[in-house]
Design a protein around this motif. Structure first.
Motif, PDB file in Angstrom:
ATOM      1  N   VAL A  10      73.377  74.783  42.703  1.00 53.26           N
ATOM      2  CA  VAL A  10      74.752  74.769  42.181  1.00 53.26           C
ATOM      3  C   VAL A  10      75.647  75.754  42.924  1.00 53.26           C
ATOM      4  O   VAL A  10      76.672  75.369  43.499  1.00 53.26           O
ATOM      5  CB  VAL A  10      74.770  75.081  40.663  1.00 53.26           C
ATOM      6  CG1 VAL A  10      76.206  75.107  40.147  1.00 53.26           C
ATOM      7  CG2 VAL A  10      73.957  74.055  39.894  1.00 53.26           C
TER       8      VAL A  10
ATOM      9  N   LEU B  41      77.266  74.043  46.155  1.00 52.40           N
ATOM     10  CA  LEU B  41      78.457  73.392  45.614  1.00 52.40           C
ATOM     11  C   LEU B  41      79.633  74.368  45.488  1.00 52.40           C
ATOM     12  O   LEU B  41      80.700  74.155  46.064  1.00 52.40           O
ATOM     13  CB  LEU B  41      78.151  72.775  44.240  1.00 52.40           C
ATOM     14  CG  LEU B  41      77.063  71.694  44.192  1.00 52.40           C
ATOM     15  CD1 LEU B  41      76.885  71.186  42.769  1.00 52.40           C
ATOM     16  CD2 LEU B  41      77.397  70.537  45.134  1.00 52.40           C
ATOM     17  N   LEU B  42      79.418  75.457  44.734  1.00 51.64           N
ATOM     18  CA  LEU B  42      80.531  76.359  44.429  1.00 51.64           C
ATOM     19  C   LEU B  42      81.001  77.135  45.658  1.00 51.64           C
ATOM     20  O   LEU B  42      82.201  77.180  45.951  1.00 51.64           O
ATOM     21  CB  LEU B  42      80.121  77.320  43.312  1.00 51.64           C
ATOM     22  CG  LEU B  42      81.212  78.295  42.837  1.00 51.64           C
ATOM     23  CD1 LEU B  42      82.431  77.539  42.341  1.00 51.64           C
ATOM     24  CD2 LEU B  42      80.666  79.206  41.740  1.00 51.64           C
TER      25      LEU B  42
ATOM     26  N   THR C 204      67.879  74.167  49.986  1.00 45.78           N
ATOM     27  CA  THR C 204      67.190  73.703  48.784  1.00 45.78           C
ATOM     28  C   THR C 204      65.677  73.819  48.918  1.00 45.78           C
ATOM     29  O   THR C 204      64.988  74.154  47.951  1.00 45.78           O
ATOM     30  CB  THR C 204      67.573  72.245  48.470  1.00 45.78           C
ATOM     31  OG1 THR C 204      67.401  71.437  49.647  1.00 45.78           O
ATOM     32  CG2 THR C 204      69.017  72.150  48.004  1.00 45.78           C
TER      33      THR C 204
ATOM     34  N   THR D  28      81.936  73.262  38.099  1.00 47.62           N
ATOM     35  CA  THR D  28      80.862  74.263  38.138  1.00 47.62           C
ATOM     36  C   THR D  28      81.132  75.403  37.175  1.00 47.62           C
ATOM     37  O   THR D  28      80.260  75.796  36.391  1.00 47.62           O
ATOM     38  CB  THR D  28      80.698  74.809  39.569  1.00 47.62           C
ATOM     39  OG1 THR D  28      80.414  73.735  40.456  1.00 47.62           O
ATOM     40  CG2 THR D  28      79.561  75.816  39.618  1.00 47.62           C
TER      41      THR D  28
ATOM     42  N   LEU E 192      79.182  76.616  33.641  1.00 49.70           N
ATOM     43  CA  LEU E 192      78.499  77.903  33.556  1.00 49.70           C
ATOM     44  C   LEU E 192      79.040  78.800  32.446  1.00 49.70           C
ATOM     45  O   LEU E 192      78.299  79.635  31.910  1.00 49.70           O
ATOM     46  CB  LEU E 192      78.618  78.650  34.897  1.00 49.70           C
ATOM     47  CG  LEU E 192      77.907  78.020  36.103  1.00 49.70           C
ATOM     48  CD1 LEU E 192      78.161  78.846  37.351  1.00 49.70           C
ATOM     49  CD2 LEU E 192      76.413  77.899  35.850  1.00 49.70           C
TER      50      LEU E 192
ATOM     51  N   PHE F 209      85.039  70.470  42.285  1.00 55.47           N
ATOM     52  CA  PHE F 209      83.718  71.098  42.222  1.00 55.47           C
ATOM     53  C   PHE F 209      83.796  72.527  41.695  1.00 55.47           C
ATOM     54  O   PHE F 209      82.908  72.965  40.962  1.00 55.47           O
ATOM     55  CB  PHE F 209      83.060  71.060  43.608  1.00 55.47           C
ATOM     56  CG  PHE F 209      82.426  69.748  43.933  1.00 55.47           C
ATOM     57  CD1 PHE F 209      81.115  69.487  43.567  1.00 55.47           C
ATOM     58  CD2 PHE F 209      83.156  68.749  44.558  1.00 55.47           C
ATOM     59  CE1 PHE F 209      80.526  68.263  43.853  1.00 55.47           C
ATOM     60  CE2 PHE F 209      82.592  67.522  44.848  1.00 55.47           C
ATOM     61  CZ  PHE F 209      81.263  67.268  44.490  1.00 55.47           C
TER      62      PHE F 209
ATOM     63  N   ALA G 171      76.374  83.743  38.727  1.00 57.73           N
ATOM     64  CA  ALA G 171      75.072  83.090  38.587  1.00 57.73           C
ATOM     65  C   ALA G 171      74.117  83.942  37.759  1.00 57.73           C
ATOM     66  O   ALA G 171      73.380  83.419  36.915  1.00 57.73           O
ATOM     67  CB  ALA G 171      74.472  82.827  39.970  1.00 57.73           C
TER      68      ALA G 171
ATOM     69  N   LEU H 142      69.300  77.671  39.939  1.00 56.92           N
ATOM     70  CA  LEU H 142      70.741  77.558  39.699  1.00 56.92           C
ATOM     71  C   LEU H 142      71.517  77.963  40.952  1.00 56.92           C
ATOM     72  O   LEU H 142      72.479  77.290  41.350  1.00 56.92           O
ATOM     73  CB  LEU H 142      71.134  78.446  38.519  1.00 56.92           C
ATOM     74  CG  LEU H 142      72.633  78.551  38.204  1.00 56.92           C
ATOM     75  CD1 LEU H 142      73.175  77.206  37.749  1.00 56.92           C
ATOM     76  CD2 LEU H 142      72.883  79.609  37.125  1.00 56.92           C
TER      77      LEU H 142
END
Length: 765
Positions: free
Chosen positions: A724, A728-729, A686, A411, A415, A407, A611, A720
């Motif tokens: 993400v 995730l990251l 989220t 990711t 990016l 992951f 990000a 984002l």
């Protein structure tokens, strides 16, 4: 601390409700109007500015008030026909000028200049290609730096009246002549331009409020399927907004800088952040009820654990916005600190009103959803031996924590191309293009002027030079020095012409005899980099020309539209570096105190920068390469950075506080703590991200270029970050770092038996 606070909040729940309602009602009655105070504050901030362009404007207004009034209260009627002006068009222009002269009092008209009534003096107002003509109207209005609110009121009164006289509608024209078919007529310049800008900003403010209210209400209804749970966050935020506006009105009246641009962000930030904080509190409360806790125990736990996350979140946002206090630019200084104050108020309101509602209503706050019945159903399903469904966030959490390397790599690889697009980043220096949509009447009038009178046409490309001597009087020697200065300036490649006072025209007398003014016209588009470079050269040339003369040591400034844009951009770029440094240091300190760690805050802050870079790369690709924009207005990257850092860190805080809670209370390895935390907070994060991104969406429909760019960057960046980076990251990195996340604290002992992802099945209602 939060355990004690939870007890006090529960005990004083009715007092909290009554207190906030009464405070809001009182402030509505006694507090000054925030919009008017912001206009006044902007005027005062400008007068205190250390930028040379503003100093020039202030000194000219002081020494040559009549000249400054004419310069700033002039509007222009543009007439244009692509095939060339006809005799009928010219007759219309003359008749229009005569008609407007009969309405002097209604439109505050002092004088007019045109090629129709004064062919000799107005010759330059007829384009060389014969397709366009200008009618200049000099208005008698309060100057903005004297009384910004009065200037605004007069502008809102006069400009629409003039536009009505130019209308194609007979009733609106009120007796004015009708334009021949095919003739384009526009009103532009000065008050007409800034009147359009302010009107658009006010319309955007109202539209933002309505769209935000509707969006949040719909999303909360979808999330909770409960009108009660949906309405309480809105009531709380409306109270926080009302109280904030009152407090800021009083603070602005007392001297706090408040920019009119802060009012839009006040609505967006409070609704977005307040709803997110409410959502986190409601989710904690509901989860505790589903675990079988009674109402008061569930509420105390929600306030204790959720309160720490919300407090840290609010502190991070306050630090980020508060960092703008150190900016030199009046716009940044007038946006950041007021928002920091408003967020502090929002925190206090949410942390008392939302728990008060839950304490009063209990699980009825989720009506018609009833946690007790859902829990009973789950227990029956377990007793019957039926397997419960595994939710999506349990599956995502299991995947991320079991394969963190994958992951992290996927990711970052995804990016990096967007970050690479930043190599093509450019600034757009055109302030009017940033603030004024091309469809507006005044912008179309400007387009006619530039296309048919040259890129540097109009008052925008005028440069004002003022020299203030220590002693009054302008003899022949001093006039000779002025001619030398004028000649040196005129010799610069980017200068079209220079007007220097002499005996025949009068030496340009301030009333006290100490100051003299010169004027110059730029040869290039006033918003181009070449024009701004010319201003820089003019300032250096002016100072060189005065050295060794009898005017050496005099105060000398170069001002005008281009000078203001140049000075603002230079200041904002310096401010950006300062703000970014202060924000990141402040965020690191908050995260270190929250997590009692020096390791986790480093990668959490680093992922925010990643990000942001990817977001701005995507924004560049969209607007510069996709829509063909020449660049981005400076406000977009600065506002996007502060907001994405301030609000994006929220989700790291929501996640990592839960990780810390699982790690310390459950005595389990970091990997398992991350898995459980992500599984339980993924839906909340989220949901919060969608709500927050949605509150900024109205900026995309504002029609104002700077707002559209800013809104796009913030919405994309928040989505984002939500889907993400934070989900995730960051969890993948946390798993990879392992027990070193908590350094310098020693790793805690792990329980003998640890539930693994495959052992635990979490039912979904």
């Amino acid at each position: 601390m939060f355990l004690k606070a939870s007890r006090a909040i529960i005990a004083g729940r009715w007092l909290s409700v009554v207190f906030w309602i009464i405070l809001a009602a009182v402030l509505v009655q006694v507090a000054p109007n925030l919009q008017e105070e912001a206009n006044t504050s902007q005027q005062e901030s400008r007068s205190r500015s250390s930028l040379e362009a503003f100093k020039a404007s202030e000194l000219i207004a002081e020494k040559f008030p009549d000249v400054q009034e004419v310069m700033n209260n002039q509007v222009t009627v543009t007439l244009f026909r692509d095939s060339g002006l006809t005799t009928a068009d010219q007759e219309y222009g003359k008749a229009l000028e005569q008609f407007l002269s009969t309405r002097r009092d209604d439109i505050r008209l002092e004088s007019t200049v045109s090629p129709f009534s004064d062919p000799q003096n107005g010759r330059a107002l007829l384009s060389t290609d014969g397709k366009a003509a200008l009618v200049e109207l000099n208005l008698d209005m309060t100057y903005a730096t004297d009384d910004n609110n009065e200037w605004l009121n007069q502008t809102k009164e006069v400009i629409p009246r003039i536009r009505n006289h130019l209308s194609a509608d007979t009733a609106e024209r009120d007796g004015a002549p009708a334009a021949p078919a095919g003739l384009d007529v526009h009103l532009t310049g000065g008050n007409a331009i800034w009147g359009d800008v302010i009107t658009l900003q006010e319309e955007s403010l109202n539209r933002t409020l309505v769209m935000t209210l509707v969006f949040i209400l719909v999303v909360l209804l979808v999330i909770y399927r409960s009108p009660v749970a949906a309405i309480f966050p809105l009531i709380s935020v409306v109270l926080a907004l009302t109280i904030s506006q009152g407090v800021l009105g009083i603070a602005a009246d007392a001297g706090l800088p408040v920019s009119p641009n802060a009012l839009v962000f006040l609505i967006i930030v409070l609704f977005g952040l307040g709803t997110d904080h409410s959502l986190l509190m409601f989710s904690r409360f509901r989860d505790n009820l589903l675990d079988g806790r009674d109402k008061l125990d569930a509420l105390r736990s929600a306030v204790t654990n959720g309160g720490e996350a919300i407090f840290s979140s609010a502190c991070a946002v306050i630090v980020a916005f508060g960092a703008m206090f150190f900016a030199t630019d009046a716009n940044f200084k007038g946006i950041g600190p007021p928002l920091a104050i408003a967020v502090a108020i929002e925190f206090l309101v949410i942390m008392t009103l939302i728990p008060a509602a839950m304490a009063i209503l209990g699980e009825k706050v989720f009506w018609p959803f009833q946690p007790a019945k859902v829990r009973a159903k789950r227990l029956r399903q377990g007793a019957d031996g039926r397997a419960a469904r595994v939710g999506i966030w349990e599956r995502i959490a299991g995947a991320v924590t079991s394969r963190p390397n994958r992951f992290i790599a996927i990711t970052l690889i995804a990016l990096i191309p967007f970050i690479g697009l930043l190599a093509g980043f450019r600034f757009d220096n055109n302030e009017l293009r940033a603030l004024l949509p091309t469809s507006t009447d005044s912008y179309q009038g400007l387009t006619v002027q530039r296309e048919h009178y040259g890129e540097a046409a109009g008052a925008e490309n005028a440069v004002s030079i003022i020299i203030e001597s220590e002693r009054p009087g302008w003899d022949d020697a001093r006039l000779a020095t002025l001619r030398k200065v004028g000649g040196d300036l005129d010799a610069l490649p980017g200068v079209s012409s220079v007007t220097t006072p002499d005996r025949s025209t009068g030496p340009g007398f301030s009333a006290d005899g100490t100051s003299v003014s010169l004027s110059a016209m730029l040869a290039d588009d006033p918003y181009s980099q070449r024009a701004m470079d010319t201003v820089t050269e003019m300032r250096e040339t002016l100072r060189q020309s005065l050295r060794g003369t009898d005017l050496a040591g005099s105060t000398a400034y170069v001002g005008g539209v281009t000078a203001e844009v140049r000075d603002n951009l230079a200041t904002q770029k310096r401010d950006f570096l300062l703000i970014a440094t202060v924000v990141l240091i402040g965020i690191l300190l908050i995260l270190a105190l929250l997590l009692r760690s020096l390791v986790a805050p480093l990668y959490m802050a680093a992922t925010i920068v990643v990000a942001y870079a990817a977001t701005m790369g995507l924004t560049v690709a969209t607007f510069q390469y996709g829509f063909g924009y020449s660049g981005l207005w400076i406000d977009a990257p600065v506002a996007a950075f502060v907001i994405l850092v301030a609000l994006g860190i929220d989700y790291s805080i929501f996640l990592m506080t839960r990780v810390k809670e699982e790690y310390r209370n459950g005595r389990q390895p970091t990997r398992e703590a991350v898995r459980k935390a992500l599984a339980s907070t993924g839906s909340v994060i989220t949901s919060c991200g969608i709500i927050l991104a949605g509150t900024f969406t109205p900026l995309l429909f504002s029609g104002i270029k700077s707002y559209v760019e800013m809104g796009f960057a913030i919405v994309v960046g928040l989505l984002l970050d939500t889907f993400v980076i934070r989900t995730l990251l960051v969890p993948a990195i946390a798993v990879k770092v392992g027990e070193r996340n908590w350094w310098p604290r020693r790793p805690q002992p792990v329980a003998d038996e640890v539930t693994t992802a495959s052992d635990e099945v979490v039912p979904v209602p």
